[in-house]
Design a protein around this motif. Structure first.
Motif, mmCIF file in Angstrom:
data_model
loop_
_atom_site.group_PDB
_atom_site.id
_atom_site.type_symbol
_atom_site.label_atom_id
_atom_site.label_comp_id
_atom_site.label_asym_id
_atom_site.label_seq_id
_atom_site.Cartn_x
_atom_site.Cartn_y
_atom_site.Cartn_z
ATOM 1 N N GLU A 65 25.125 59.703 -19.244
ATOM 2 C CA GLU A 65 26.544 60.013 -19.461
ATOM 3 C C GLU A 65 27.434 58.883 -18.934
ATOM 4 O OE1 GLU A 65 29.708 62.639 -20.832
ATOM 5 O OE2 GLU A 65 27.662 62.051 -21.378
ATOM 6 N N LEU A 66 27.094 58.315 -17.796
ATOM 7 C CA LEU A 66 27.831 57.152 -17.300
ATOM 8 C C LEU A 66 27.737 56.022 -18.307
ATOM 9 C CD1 LEU A 66 29.268 55.358 -15.215
ATOM 10 C CD2 LEU A 66 27.037 55.052 -14.063
ATOM 11 N N GLY A 67 26.532 55.781 -18.834
ATOM 12 C CA GLY A 67 26.358 54.721 -19.824
ATOM 13 C C GLY A 67 27.153 54.965 -21.080
ATOM 14 N N ARG A 68 27.297 56.239 -21.466
ATOM 15 C CA ARG A 68 28.090 56.552 -22.667
ATOM 16 C C ARG A 68 29.550 56.154 -22.461
ATOM 17 N NH1 ARG A 68 30.331 61.668 -25.545
ATOM 18 N NH2 ARG A 68 30.248 62.717 -23.522
ATOM 19 N N PHE A 69 30.125 56.467 -21.307
ATOM 20 C CA PHE A 69 31.503 56.058 -21.030
ATOM 21 C C PHE A 69 31.631 54.533 -21.061
ATOM 22 C CE2 PHE A 69 32.257 60.381 -19.522
ATOM 23 C CZ PHE A 69 33.598 60.577 -19.844
ATOM 24 N N LEU A 70 30.703 53.848 -20.411
ATOM 25 C CA LEU A 70 30.768 52.391 -20.364
ATOM 26 C C LEU A 70 30.611 51.778 -21.752
ATOM 27 C CD1 LEU A 70 28.587 51.870 -17.175
ATOM 28 C CD2 LEU A 70 31.036 51.363 -17.366
ATOM 29 N N PHE A 71 29.727 52.330 -22.557
ATOM 30 C CA PHE A 71 29.475 51.828 -23.911
ATOM 31 C C PHE A 71 30.752 51.832 -24.743
ATOM 32 C CE2 PHE A 71 28.199 52.387 -28.354
ATOM 33 C CZ PHE A 71 27.144 51.496 -28.508
ATOM 34 N N TYR A 72 31.586 52.832 -24.544
ATOM 35 C CA TYR A 72 32.800 52.973 -25.359
ATOM 36 C C TYR A 72 34.069 52.472 -24.670
ATOM 37 C CZ TYR A 72 30.325 55.844 -28.803
ATOM 38 O OH TYR A 72 29.472 56.297 -29.784
ATOM 39 N N ASP A 73 33.946 51.832 -23.524
ATOM 40 C CA ASP A 73 35.133 51.449 -22.754
ATOM 41 C C ASP A 73 35.502 49.987 -22.999
ATOM 42 O OD1 ASP A 73 37.139 51.076 -20.875
ATOM 43 O OD2 ASP A 73 36.151 52.362 -19.391
ATOM 44 N N PRO A 74 36.671 49.716 -23.637
ATOM 45 C CA PRO A 74 37.081 48.329 -23.889
ATOM 46 C C PRO A 74 37.409 47.561 -22.615
ATOM 47 C CG PRO A 74 38.830 49.846 -24.518
ATOM 48 C CD PRO A 74 37.625 50.690 -24.220
ATOM 49 N N ARG A 75 37.608 48.270 -21.519
ATOM 50 C CA ARG A 75 37.879 47.571 -20.258
ATOM 51 C C ARG A 75 36.680 46.754 -19.789
ATOM 52 N NH1 ARG A 75 39.979 52.612 -16.779
ATOM 53 N NH2 ARG A 75 38.275 53.557 -17.977
ATOM 54 N N LEU A 76 35.528 46.970 -20.421
ATOM 55 C CA LEU A 76 34.336 46.240 -20.036
ATOM 56 C C LEU A 76 34.291 44.839 -20.637
ATOM 57 C CD1 LEU A 76 31.918 46.941 -18.220
ATOM 58 C CD2 LEU A 76 30.625 47.489 -20.287
ATOM 59 N N SER A 77 35.204 44.519 -21.535
ATOM 60 C CA SER A 77 35.272 43.163 -22.077
ATOM 61 C C SER A 77 36.224 42.318 -21.245
ATOM 62 C CB SER A 77 35.745 43.194 -23.535
ATOM 63 O OG SER A 77 37.029 43.784 -23.648
ATOM 64 N N GLY A 78 36.092 41.006 -21.371
ATOM 65 C CA GLY A 78 36.907 40.112 -20.558
ATOM 66 C C GLY A 78 38.386 40.341 -20.723
ATOM 67 N N ASN A 79 38.841 40.506 -21.977
ATOM 68 C CA ASN A 79 40.271 40.696 -22.215
ATOM 69 C C ASN A 79 40.654 42.149 -22.416
ATOM 70 O OD1 ASN A 79 39.312 41.251 -24.777
ATOM 71 N ND2 ASN A 79 40.103 39.363 -25.707
ATOM 72 N N GLY A 80 39.710 43.058 -22.188
ATOM 73 C CA GLY A 80 40.016 44.484 -22.283
ATOM 74 C C GLY A 80 40.264 44.980 -23.684
ATOM 75 N N GLN A 81 39.783 44.253 -24.680
ATOM 76 C CA GLN A 81 40.097 44.586 -26.066
ATOM 77 C C GLN A 81 38.916 45.171 -26.851
ATOM 78 O OE1 GLN A 81 43.344 44.213 -27.302
ATOM 79 N NE2 GLN A 81 43.665 43.858 -25.117
ATOM 80 N N GLN A 82 37.702 45.075 -26.330
ATOM 81 C CA GLN A 82 36.545 45.438 -27.138
ATOM 82 C C GLN A 82 35.476 46.106 -26.292
ATOM 83 O OE1 GLN A 82 35.229 42.299 -29.647
ATOM 84 N NE2 GLN A 82 33.608 43.487 -30.608
ATOM 85 N N SER A 83 34.885 47.155 -26.847
ATOM 86 C CA SER A 83 33.772 47.833 -26.195
ATOM 87 C C SER A 83 32.481 47.556 -26.955
ATOM 88 C CB SER A 83 34.025 49.341 -26.164
ATOM 89 O OG SER A 83 33.937 49.888 -27.478
ATOM 90 N N CYS A 84 31.360 47.962 -26.389
ATOM 91 C CA CYS A 84 30.102 47.898 -27.143
ATOM 92 C C CYS A 84 30.249 48.695 -28.436
ATOM 93 C CB CYS A 84 28.960 48.487 -26.321
ATOM 94 S SG CYS A 84 28.692 47.739 -24.709
ATOM 95 N N GLY A 85 30.937 49.834 -28.342
ATOM 96 C CA GLY A 85 31.122 50.692 -29.498
ATOM 97 C C GLY A 85 31.981 50.096 -30.590
ATOM 98 N N SER A 86 32.685 49.003 -30.311
ATOM 99 C CA SER A 86 33.486 48.354 -31.353
ATOM 100 C C SER A 86 32.614 47.762 -32.442
ATOM 101 C CB SER A 86 34.362 47.256 -30.740
ATOM 102 O OG SER A 86 35.267 47.784 -29.800
ATOM 103 N N CYS A 87 31.408 47.308 -32.079
ATOM 104 C CA CYS A 87 30.472 46.747 -33.053
ATOM 105 C C CYS A 87 29.332 47.700 -33.380
ATOM 106 C CB CYS A 87 29.881 45.432 -32.541
ATOM 107 S SG CYS A 87 31.035 44.045 -32.566
ATOM 108 N N HIS A 88 29.330 48.860 -32.750
ATOM 109 C CA HIS A 88 28.239 49.813 -32.940
ATOM 110 C C HIS A 88 28.847 51.206 -33.122
ATOM 111 C CE1 HIS A 88 25.179 46.794 -32.018
ATOM 112 N NE2 HIS A 88 25.956 46.406 -31.016
#
Length: 393
Positions: A65-88
């Protein structure tokens, strides 16, 4: 669709299909034990083996569940604009519908975003890198890679990105989640733990409820067209099964009981620049790592699960439809008559020896496409357990 070294003989394929179908509607439920208590339960189709999980990153419901939040969180990108889920994207079996992926800074990737259906069973994790064999190692590439930039995390901003997570007081509740999942660590919010959590979520993405799977279990029917396509797919005429004959419809498989893990890569005759055997720059397959001529244009055969929704196809998204893919393999490769990529891929000297012309008429090609569409798992594409938790809230 002749590709690669044989995985199972056609006769053996029929025996396997019959044996699996005889299993009925049963499935497999397996629990991973951590500290004497069940931490995670795998609910698998009867014909799926137990997944392999690294000893240093065991599964747990809280970690997934923690990984699910991180996967979809754009704050994890350098500029805060894109998550893993943006390409998946879940509805596209965790692909993005583009020919090639686009990173957080707008830079185009030379290759297509791969789908994540049953990624836990993949022996290697990218199109053409034999050395990336765990999700944890692979994750470093989209996070920290510089050519091309994907998530755009680097030495200049990586501390600030982690600080965003430490200061989170929203629905993700990262400080509490990390502390619970990685109990006892002095600083649980770390890049190592971010990677472990996302990897655990990705391992949970099991897809095995397609109509084909339900047909195996005696719970669904296939039309005459689909059954003809299946017979061609697993038979010696079309021979698609040589690269797509496993339960996951690919030829690089690893699971908990694996003893020998094979990792073949294939040149399928997509290109032959100027008749030299070359593929376009930045997309030359395993050759880019080995510089061996025999590895020119060698890429991993992806799983065909949910292939109906993962267009466009091939490593560079250069084929638009399933019908075109089947026609390309029936022709023994692709002939590009004009332009910068002109060349007859059918004559590529590095092409897999089994990629040759197959005498498939229009109806037979349509039958194969119809069968491939039975591999779509609509439950997987809509499962709320895999969905964006920020959108759900």
């Amino acid at each position: 669709m002749k590709r690669g070294a044989p995985v199972i003989a056609a006769g053996a394929a029929a025996v396997v299909l019959a044996a699996v179908a005889a299993c009925g509607g049963g499935g497999t439920t397996l629990s991973e034990e951590t500290g004497g208590s069940a931490a995670w339960t795998w609910t698998l189709p009867a014909h799926f083996p137990e997944p392999k999980v690294p000893a240093d990153n065991p599964m747990s419901a809280a970690k997934v569940e923690l990984g699910r939040f991180l996967f979809y969180d754009p704050r994890l990108s350098g500029n805060g604009q894109q998550s893993c889920g943006s390409c998946h994207l879940q509805a596209l079996a965790f692909t993005d519908g583009r020919a090639t992926a686009v990173g957080s800074t707008g830079e185009a990737h030379p290759r297509a975003a791969q789908h994540l259906s049953n990624v836990v069973y993949n022996a290697t994790l990218t199109w053409a890198n034999p050395s990336l064999v765990t999700l944890e190692r692979q994750m470093e590439t989209p996070l920290f890679g510089e050519r091309p930039v994907e998530m755009g995390v680097n030495d200049a901003n990586k501390a600030a990105v982690l600080q965003r997570l430490r200061e989170d007081r929203g629905i993700a509740g990262y400080p509490a989640r990390f502390a619970a999942v990685f109990a006892g660590e002095a600083e649980p919010v770390s890049w190592a733990n971010v990677i472990k959590a996302i990897s655990a979520f990705e391992r949970s993405l099991i897809s095995g409820r397609s109509r084909y799977d339900r047909w195996l279990a005696g719970q669904a029917t296939l039309s005459d067209t689909e059954q003809r396509g299946m017979k061609l797919f697993f038979g010696e005429k079309a021979e698609c099964f040589h690269c797509h004959g496993s339960f996951n419809f690919n030829d690089q498989i690893v699971h908990a009981r694996s003893r020998i893990v094979e990792t073949p890569f294939h040149n399928t005759g997509l290109y032959n620049l100027g008749g030299t055997g070359a593929y376009p720059e930045d997309n030359r397959g395993v050759f880019e790592l080995t510089a061996r001529a025999a590895d020119m244009g060698a890429f991993r055969a992806p799983s065909l699960r949910n292939v109906e929704v993962t267009a466009p196809y091939m490593h560079d998204g250069s084929i638009a439809t399933l019908a075109e893919v089947v026609a390309t393999y029936a022709a023994g490769g692709r002939h590009i008559a004009t332009g910068p990529h002109a060349g007859d891929g059918r004559a590529n000297p590095y092409k897999d020896p089994l990629v040759s012309r197959i005498d498939l008429d229009a109806q037979e090609q349509a039958d194969i496409v119809a069968f491939l569409k039975t591999l779509t798992d609509h439950d997987f594409l809509t499962d709320p357990n895999h969905a964006d938790p920020f959108a759900q809230n």
